[in-house]
Design an enzyme around this catalytic site. Structure first.
Site, PDB file in Angstrom:
ATOM      1  N   ASN A 158       0.805  -1.233   0.000  1.00 58.43           N
ATOM      2  CA  ASN A 158       0.000   0.000   0.000  1.00 58.43           C
ATOM      3  C   ASN A 158       0.832   1.274   0.000  1.00 58.43           C
ATOM      4  O   ASN A 158       0.443   2.274  -0.586  1.00 58.43           O
ATOM      5  CB  ASN A 158      -1.016  -0.021   1.153  1.00 58.43           C
ATOM      6  CG  ASN A 158      -0.363  -0.032   2.503  1.00 58.43           C
ATOM      7  OD1 ASN A 158       0.665  -0.673   2.697  1.00 58.43           O
ATOM      8  ND2 ASN A 158      -0.931   0.670   3.449  1.00 58.43           N
ATOM      9  N   GLU A 256       3.747  -5.356  12.194  1.00 56.24           N
ATOM     10  CA  GLU A 256       2.824  -4.222  11.994  1.00 56.24           C
ATOM     11  C   GLU A 256       1.704  -4.746  11.111  1.00 56.24           C
ATOM     12  O   GLU A 256       1.925  -4.991   9.917  1.00 56.24           O
ATOM     13  CB  GLU A 256       3.548  -3.061  11.305  1.00 56.24           C
ATOM     14  CG  GLU A 256       4.715  -2.501  12.088  1.00 56.24           C
ATOM     15  CD  GLU A 256       4.299  -1.821  13.380  1.00 56.24           C
ATOM     16  OE1 GLU A 256       3.118  -1.436  13.495  1.00 56.24           O
ATOM     17  OE2 GLU A 256       5.141  -1.702  14.275  1.00 56.24           O
ATOM     18  N   CYS A 290      -3.259   1.473   6.394  1.00 57.23           N
ATOM     19  CA  CYS A 290      -3.570   0.706   7.603  1.00 57.23           C
ATOM     20  C   CYS A 290      -4.204   1.601   8.666  1.00 57.23           C
ATOM     21  O   CYS A 290      -4.919   1.125   9.531  1.00 57.23           O
ATOM     22  CB  CYS A 290      -2.311   0.039   8.137  1.00 57.23           C
ATOM     23  SG  CYS A 290      -0.971   1.208   8.408  1.00 57.23           S
ATOM     24  N   GLU A 469       7.605   0.422  15.966  1.00 58.22           N
ATOM     25  CA  GLU A 469       8.633   0.987  15.088  1.00 58.22           C
ATOM     26  C   GLU A 469       8.787   2.460  15.450  1.00 58.22           C
ATOM     27  O   GLU A 469       8.085   2.974  16.305  1.00 58.22           O
ATOM     28  CB  GLU A 469       8.199   0.852  13.624  1.00 58.22           C
ATOM     29  CG  GLU A 469       8.065  -0.593  13.172  1.00 58.22           C
ATOM     30  CD  GLU A 469       7.775  -0.725  11.683  1.00 58.22           C
ATOM     31  OE1 GLU A 469       7.029   0.101  11.143  1.00 58.22           O
ATOM     32  OE2 GLU A 469       8.301  -1.669  11.066  1.00 58.22           O
TER      33      GLU A 469
HETATM   34  P1  NAD Z   1       0.338  -9.456   3.041  1.00 54.04           P
HETATM   35  O1  NAD Z   1       0.391  -9.942   4.440  1.00 54.04           O
HETATM   36  O2  NAD Z   1      -0.402 -10.240   2.040  1.00 54.04           O
HETATM   37  O3  NAD Z   1       1.816  -9.284   2.439  1.00 54.04           O
HETATM   38  C1  NAD Z   1       2.797  -8.493   3.070  1.00 54.04           C
HETATM   39  C2  NAD Z   1       4.166  -9.013   2.683  1.00 54.04           C
HETATM   40  O4  NAD Z   1       4.339 -10.323   3.251  1.00 54.04           O
HETATM   41  C3  NAD Z   1       4.380  -9.173   1.179  1.00 54.04           C
HETATM   42  O5  NAD Z   1       5.704  -8.805   0.856  1.00 54.04           O
HETATM   43  C4  NAD Z   1       4.156 -10.653   0.974  1.00 54.04           C
HETATM   44  O6  NAD Z   1       4.811 -11.167  -0.161  1.00 54.04           O
HETATM   45  C5  NAD Z   1       4.749 -11.232   2.247  1.00 54.04           C
HETATM   46  N1  NAD Z   1       4.249 -12.562   2.616  1.00 54.04           N
HETATM   47  C6  NAD Z   1       3.070 -13.134   2.275  1.00 54.04           C
HETATM   48  N2  NAD Z   1       2.987 -14.387   2.791  1.00 54.04           N
HETATM   49  C7  NAD Z   1       4.130 -14.591   3.483  1.00 54.04           C
HETATM   50  C8  NAD Z   1       4.633 -15.677   4.255  1.00 54.04           C
HETATM   51  N3  NAD Z   1       3.940 -16.809   4.411  1.00 54.04           N
HETATM   52  N4  NAD Z   1       5.834 -15.534   4.863  1.00 54.04           N
HETATM   53  C9  NAD Z   1       6.540 -14.388   4.728  1.00 54.04           C
HETATM   54  N5  NAD Z   1       6.130 -13.342   3.990  1.00 54.04           N
HETATM   55  C10 NAD Z   1       4.933 -13.432   3.387  1.00 54.04           C
HETATM   56  O7  NAD Z   1      -0.203  -7.964   3.140  1.00 54.04           O
HETATM   57  P2  NAD Z   1      -0.553  -6.990   1.938  1.00 54.04           P
HETATM   58  O8  NAD Z   1      -1.830  -7.441   1.322  1.00 54.04           O
HETATM   59  O9  NAD Z   1       0.659  -6.802   1.100  1.00 54.04           O
HETATM   60  O10 NAD Z   1      -0.785  -5.618   2.724  1.00 54.04           O
HETATM   61  C11 NAD Z   1      -2.010  -5.211   3.259  1.00 54.04           C
HETATM   62  C12 NAD Z   1      -2.041  -5.428   4.764  1.00 54.04           C
HETATM   63  O11 NAD Z   1      -0.957  -4.749   5.368  1.00 54.04           O
HETATM   64  C13 NAD Z   1      -3.288  -4.844   5.391  1.00 54.04           C
HETATM   65  O12 NAD Z   1      -3.792  -5.763   6.329  1.00 54.04           O
HETATM   66  C14 NAD Z   1      -2.780  -3.601   6.109  1.00 54.04           C
HETATM   67  O13 NAD Z   1      -3.532  -3.191   7.222  1.00 54.04           O
HETATM   68  C15 NAD Z   1      -1.414  -4.033   6.514  1.00 54.04           C
HETATM   69  N6  NAD Z   1      -0.561  -2.882   6.780  1.00 54.04           N
HETATM   70  C16 NAD Z   1      -0.212  -2.609   8.066  1.00 54.04           C
HETATM   71  C17 NAD Z   1       0.564  -1.499   8.353  1.00 54.04           C
HETATM   72  C18 NAD Z   1       0.987  -1.173   9.764  1.00 54.04           C
HETATM   73  O14 NAD Z   1       1.873  -0.352   9.934  1.00 54.04           O
HETATM   74  N7  NAD Z   1       0.372  -1.767  10.780  1.00 54.04           N
HETATM   75  C19 NAD Z   1       1.005  -0.679   7.316  1.00 54.04           C
HETATM   76  C20 NAD Z   1       0.624  -0.984   6.011  1.00 54.04           C
HETATM   77  C21 NAD Z   1      -0.157  -2.091   5.747  1.00 54.04           C
END
Ligand code: NAD
Length: 488
Positions: A158, A256, A290, A469
């Site tokens: 995002n 996060e 997020c 963080e």
């Molecule tokens: P996601 O969990 O699908 O993917 C995030 C990252 O993790 C990607 O690089 C992905 O390739 C990797 N990943 C996926 N499966 C994995 C595994 N089994 N092991 C290790 N890595 C793996 O999330 P997304 O769809 O890319 O992002 C959206 C989510 O992120 C939303 O839930 C949003 O709220 C959250 N988010 C949180 C914050 C925060 O600061 N709390 C900030 C931005 C986004």
């Protein structure tokens, strides 16, 4: 979707041991432009072999990098920040094309923040000092803080470069060597960062960027025995998977995760300021933040006024081609995500929502006719505990709900599994303090939203994450304290 390497379009490479190289598999994934729905580049479909090579390079680079004076590390990170700023327009255009976000947003927020992340930690490391605990007449303790070794940074789609660098910068500043993975959905600016690191003179192996799928590349990073810590931002379910894998190996983890943040509007608020900011906290980045305030609770005396003005002002937002300078709402990031959002809008309708605005795919003309656009959507008349109000949608979809009493809205606000952030609008200072204290969230904004001071702790409670963080928190995460006690 998977395919052998193709030459006609841009093809990214992994950045391992200071070189831009092809994945071991020779295979590539499609990289889409969400504004047009077209494949416009190819991403290395890396696997555990590429991760192993990256970790090996990082391990080799570690002794020298960890003993490099803080000033030298700082200078390198400052150079990277400068190069990011010099290439602001190019990086912003790339981020917009890759993610679907309006180019104005990438220019004003994403890319400047990526430079700020490097600059912030480049300077922080110059001021880091260790603690000392004196025991009068007995001993003096001092705490050594050493980097961990090889660490993994995994980020979502995002805020691609913004969040990628938010992890990499403190990890490198603290003296670690890094293996990093951007989201496979938005790899482009991470690839450009590897070119920037080359130009800045990054020593080989200090930062390695491996592209590819989460379950293949991310998982291999998490379970690699030489990786000492994992800094992850992404979905709650992925965070849970990572926690399960890392726990038996006693790795440090920083998670996060998702949010479903309340935006609480009291009748005594500064209405125009609240309204202008609420439009942003609802629909900036197509609601894919997020920290978005996706559940809006409005005190009953101003509920009707809020409803009317919020709908009228949202209606005026200009949705269009992400690359146009006047676009305010762009495309959502992928076809899969588009379908998820539409699924939730249908669910809301089944749950009895009144659709005050939007609720449909936005049909575009011209070059964006096949892009993934969702109309900004405002829903009302839903109970606070229905699925639409409990699960993270992560799109341009908000609900509005009236409330009468402070205790009642606190119950609504705290009712989800998440606890990332919350916003409170009131001119009553006592109430602001009282409500902020009772909200189950890692971050509370009063009369503002997304006002960030990089020194403050950033993170969530409940299923929104683990650890913090920002500021010293990140430097503490990326170092191991060792107490030395000397008898006097
Ligand atoms: P996601 O969990 O699908 O993917 C995030 C990252 O993790 C990607 O690089 C992905 O390739 C990797 N990943 C996926 N499966 C994995 C595994 N089994 N092991 C290790 N890595 C793996 O999330 P997304 O769809 O890319 O992002 C959206 C989510 O992120 C939303 O839930 C949003 O709220 C959250 N988010 C949180 C914050 C925060 O600061 N709390 C900030 C931005 C986004």
């Amino acid at each position: 979707m998977l395919g052998k390497k193709k030459n006609e379009k841009k093809q990214y490479k992994n950045y391992i041991n200071g070189k831009l190289i092809e994945p071991e598999s020779g295979a590539y994934l499609d990289n889409y432009n969400p504004g047009t729905g077209e494949v416009y580049a190819y991403i290395p479909d890396s696997d555990e072999r590429d991760v192993a090579a990256a970790v090996k390079a990082a391990k080799l680079a570690y002794p020298e990098w960890s003993n490099t004076p803080a000033e030298t590390r700082s200078r390198l990170l400052l150079r990277i920040a400068d190069i990011i700023e010099q290439n602001l327009d190019m990086l912003a255009a790339a981020e917009s094309e890759d993610n679907g976000k309006p180019v104005s947003l990438a220019t004003s927020v994403d890319i400047p923040r990526a430079a700020a992340n490097f600059r912030f930690y480049a300077t922080a490391i110059m001021h880091q000092s260790s603690e000392s605990h004196f025991m009068p007449g007995m001993a003096i303790n001092y705490t050594l803080r050493r980097p961990l070794g090889v660490v993994a940074c995994i980020s979502p789609w995002n805020l691609p470069l913004y969040l990628f660098t938010w992890k990499i910068a403190p990890a490198l500043a603290a003296g670690n060597c890094v293996v990093a993975k951007p989201s496979e959905v938005t790899p482009r600016t991470a690839f450009m960062l590897s070119e920037i690191c080359e130009a800045a003179g990054m020593p080989a192996g200090v930062l390695n960027i491996v592209h590819g799928l989460g379950p293949k590349v991310g998982r291999a990073m998490v379970i690699h025995p030489e990786v000492k810590a994992i800094s992850f931002t992404g979905g709650t379910n992925t965070g849970r998977e990572i926690a399960k894998l890392a726990a038996p190996m006693f790795k440090k983890i920083s998670l996060e995760l998702g949010g479903k943040n309340p935006n609480i509007v009291f009748a005594d608020c500064d209405f125009p300021k609240m309204m202008a900011t609420t439009i942003k906290s609802s629909f900036s980045n197509q609601g894919q933040i997020c920290l978005a305030g996706s559940r809006i609770f409005v005190e009953r005396p101003i509920y009707e006024r809020f409803k009317t003005e919020f709908v009228a002002k949202t209606y005026l937002l200009k949705q269009g081609d992400p690359s146009s300078n006047d676009t305010q709402v762009g495309a959502v990031v992928s076809k899969a995500h588009f379908e998820k959002i539409m699924h939730y809008i249908n669910l809301a309708k089944q749950e009895g929502a009144e659709v005050l605005l939007g609720g449909n795919q936005k049909i575009m003309k011209g070059r964006c006719a096949n892009g993934w656009f969702v109309e900004p959507t405002i829903l009302a008349n839903l109970p606070y505990d229905c699925r639409t109000n409990q699960e993270e949608i992560f799109g341009p979809v908000v609900t509005i709900t009236p409330f009468d009493k402070e205790e009642e809205v606190l119950q609504y606000a705290n009712s989800t599994e998440f606890g990332l952030s919350a916003t409170v609008w009131t001119s009553n200072l006592n109430r602001a303090h009282r409500v902020a204290e009772k909200l189950e969230a890692g971050i509370v904004w009063v009369n503002c939203w997304l006002l960030r001071d990089l020194r403050t702790p950033f993170g969530g409670v409940k299923n929104s994450g683990l650890g913090r963080e920002g500021g010293w928190e990140a430097l503490r995460f990326f170092t191991e304290p060792k107490n030395v006690c000397i008898k006097t």
